[in-house]
Design an enzyme around this catalytic site. Structure first.
Site: not given
Ligand code: CP3
Length: 353
Positions: A28, A32, A41, A77, A155
């Site tokens: 990562r 953010r 974003r 992702d 998921y």
């Protein structure tokens, strides 16, 4: 050996060759915590960024411009390939990814498609080509990645993150034949996708099995996960690039994880590296394993924890420094810079390269 294999610290460490300093990249590393990412974003959704090759390459390169990292990881992702299989995926701010039509019946498993990656993941493959073209002159590899079948299956069945994996485990234990069909479809799609990422320029591949270890003990892992991971890693032998097998929560059966395959074992922050090496053998390169939350501490404590990781690695060839799970969004940028530079400085031994 190609030229970049000779000069890239990461690729050398993947073969346990001597390096001038320990290679470091961070799961990562784009995201953010970086103002450049947050600015993009504001204009684009997560899926917009992923589905545009130019924007995906731009986000991939953001941390490469800011820090002296030894590898980039293509921005995407692990859940995106589920879209091509027929699942409706959305990323909700604050809530994380959501699947609107999670698998509820075994019949829905039979309906899942297994299309080739060039049909469904073309923007990511092109993003890899663009990022590779930028980084090849600096001999910095781009890492391609995918999720392991258990993490993706959970998921697809839960529809969102889960604490107890109840629906996943109910299907797994009650409908073993349906579980096998689902896992086999996921292996087909992920193996094809990873091989095509390597063909598009990815110089290393990482498989994320983030949830199997949190959900399952050794016996269940051996029965319901390991056979499928083994087929996946077996197929990746054709990729011609090193493969990193990353999992979390698997310390008590790390030897079973390593036996599934992969050239490098990625370990989480819950185990000391020395103990991990003892379990799997010194012939395996290891990637890890600073607690990403250590980056939320002041430098004195962060440095203390970095020193412990380096001490555990003991200067062995075959150590790739990383966090033991993805960076948190509140990570101060300055700590990332200090971490990357400090790992290089502390591990630097120019005489051996
Ligand atoms: O490492 C990288 O920088 C490459 C890109 C990457 C992302 N997710 C980007 C992302 C990778 C390799 C992942 C892996 C991933 N995604 C995993 C396995 C590793 C792990 O962290 O356990 C899992 C389980 C996912 C699924 C996922 N995606 C979750 C649970 C979340 C929500 C949590 C969060 O941090 O928001 C995401 C969203 C996500 N994936 C973001 C990013 C940059 C945040 C998106 C945004 O709001 O901008």
């Amino acid at each position: 050996m190609t030229n970049s294999e000779l000069t890239s610290r990461l690729l050398r460490a993947c073969r346990r060759l001597p390096v001038d300093a320990t290679p470091i990249w961070l799961m990562r590393q784009a995201g953010r915590y970086m103002a450049e990412y947050r600015a993009l974003r504001e204009k684009y959704s997560m899926l917009d960024l992923i589905q545009s090759p130019e924007l995906a390459a731009e986000v991939t390169l953001q941390p490469m411009k800011a820090f002296d990292l030894d590898a980039a990881i293509i921005f995407s992702d692990i859940l995106v390939p589920l879209i091509g299989m027929g699942l409706k995926l959305d990323f909700h701010p604050g809530q994380g990814p959501v699947i609107h039509n999670p698998i509820k019946t075994t019949y829905e498993i039979d309906l899942l498609g297994t299309p080739p990656a060039e049909e469904t993941m073309a923007p990511t493959l092109e993003g890899i080509r663009l990022a590779t073209a930028e980084l090849t002159p600096r001999a910095i590899p781009v890492i391609g990645f995918a999720g392991a079948p258990f993490t993706l299956a959970s998921y697809a069945i839960e529809g969102c993150g889960s604490k107890d994996y109840a629906k996943t485990k109910a299907l797994m234990y009650r409908e073993p034949a349906a579980w096998k069909r689902l896992m086999e479809k996921l292996v087909t799609v992920q193996a094809d996708y990873l091989l095509k990422q390597a063909q598009s320029g990815a110089a290393a591949l990482q498989v994320f099995d983030s949830w199997a270890g949190l959900a399952l003990g050794q016996e269940a892992y051996r029965r319901y996960v390991a056979p499928y991971n083994t087929v996946l890693f077996d197929q990746l032998n054709q990729a011609g690039v090193p493969v990193i097998n990353f999992s979390t929560g698997t310390f008590s059966y790390l030897e079973d994880v390593a036996a599934c395959g992969g050239d490098v074992i990625g370990v989480d922050f819950r185990m000391p590296l020395g103990a991990a090496w003892q379990k799997i053998g010194l012939e395996f390169p290891i990637q890890g394993n600073l607690d990403p939350m250590a980056l939320l501490a002041d430098w004195r404590d962060l440095k203390y924890q970095v020193d412990r990781v380096l001490e555990e690695a003991d200067g062995r060839p075959g150590h790739i420094f990383n966090v033991g799970h993805g960076l948190h969004q509140s990570t101060p940028v300055e700590n990332v810079r200090r971490l990357v530079d400090y790992v290089h400085e502390q591990s630097s031994h120019s005489d051996t390269f």
